[in-house]
Design an enzyme around this catalytic site. Structure first.
Site: not given
Ligand code: APR
Length: 318
Positions: A13, A182
């Site tokens: 995202i 949600h």
């Molecule tokens: N600080 C910054 N980034 C972080 C941290 C943190 N403390 N912990 C995890 N992340 C990052 C991860 O490294 C990862 O790259 O958050 C990112 C999440 O990206 P994805 O795994 O690709 O997930 P995404 O599909 O983007 O969804 C993000 O939104 O819709 C919701 O359920 C979904 O909770 C999820 C979030």
């Protein structure tokens, strides 16, 4: 155009968000923060910068593993968290099952915001949506105008798309509203659904609408199953940007967001999806809908499940 937007979490995202912020020229400076090795955020920022002459867009994009990159941002979009993904046995975790993991992540996100841009307007996307927004509220205590969750916009867009498809009309003709938490108890408001200003029932039969509403409630899981890894990421990013643009351009646009209720709908101290007017000050007004009896019951049910998760959030903080 804002001076600076910071995106926290540079995964699926977050990546779409930064691309679109640059393409739509929503801020002069964009920060992307992600903890992932070796330098995910830096890599995504560089990739986008190298494409910027094509647009063209003279926007500064900076990626980092450190929170100082978000310093003095006017707006934060939070996507840091683990998404739902299909387990090896083929089942899919509920958004609530992500709670413990994503609450820990949210605490570090909160500390970063507190230190580097405590006054920023925050749009949060991480799941379980209403619970994560509540935790941000517990940690940061911002004015209610400045903190909101993105879910209702996405759920409403999903409902709109399904209705447009069933009616054989343009998506531009459909207005839809999905309220509540949600989760599986979200509430598509049939009485508010219009096609070119006319009641939706004129175009789509009731049993088909029942099926569309059920599909809307499960739409996130449908995409998770199809993708195999991770969850929907384009439609959530675009939906969050619909909120961001309403604020950046002071549109006074009404859409459904997870907002802190302070007596509206007879509820106090809970974040849940309700129609709100978004403008330069963030949430400028919460709109109270006149429900049908069935909708009133449905909203009550959704409040009960969001309240239950809120209590878990509070218990886990102890
Ligand atoms: N600080 C910054 N980034 C972080 C941290 C943190 N403390 N912990 C995890 N992340 C990052 C991860 O490294 C990862 O790259 O958050 C990112 C999440 O990206 P994805 O795994 O690709 O997930 P995404 O599909 O983007 O969804 C993000 O939104 O819709 C919701 O359920 C979904 O909770 C999820 C979030």
């Amino acid at each position: 155009m804002l001076n600076k937007i910071a995106v926290i979490g540079g995964g699926n995202i977050g990546g779409v968000l930064v691309q679109e912020i640059v393409r739509r020229k929503l801020a002069r400076n964009v920060a992307l923060m992600d903890v992932k090795d070796p330098e995910l955020a830096k890599g995504k920022a560089l990739d986008i910068l190298e494409g910027s002459p094509v647009l063209p867009a003279d926007i500064k994009v900076e990626g980092s593993k450190e929170y100082d990159v978000i310093a003095s941002a006017d707006m934060i979009i939070n996507t840091a968290g683990v998404p739902r993904t299909t387990r090896p046995d083929g089942t899919i975790p509920t958004r609530e099952e992500l709670l413990a993991t994503n609450l820990k992540i949210t605490d570090s996100v909160s500390a970063g915001i507190q230190k580097f841009c405590p006054k920023a307007t925050i749009i949060s996307i991480a799941n379980p949506l209403d619970a994560i927004v509540y935790r941000l509220y517990m940690n940061l205590k911002p004015p209610r105008e400045k903190l909101m969750g993105m879910a209702g916009v996405l759920d409403s867009n999903r409902y709109s798309y399904f209705v447009a498809e069933a009616a054989g009309v343009s998506v531009e003709n459909v207005q839809a509203l999905v309220m509540g938490g949600h989760g599986d108890d979200m509430l598509p408001i049939r009485s508010a659904c219009r096609i070119a200003g006319m009641p939706v029932e004129k175009f789509v039969p009731a049993d088909k609408l029942d099926a569309i509403e059920e599909r809307t409630r499960k739409a996130g899981g449908e995409v998770v199953k199809l993708l195999g890894v991770g969850s929907a990421f384009v439609s959530p990013a675009w939906s969050a940007l619909e909120m961001a643009e309403a604020i950046i351009f002071d549109k006074k646009k009404i859409m459904c967001v997870s907002a802190l209720l302070q007596g509206e709908y007879g509820v106090d101290g809970l974040f849940i999806g309700v129609p709100a007017l978004l403008g330069a000050n963030g949430i400028e007004k919460i709109i109270e809908l006149d429900f049908t009896d069935a909708e009133k019951e449905g909203f009550k049910k959704s409040i009960t499940s969001v309240q239950k998760t809120k209590e878990e959030v509070i218990a886990m903080a102890k």
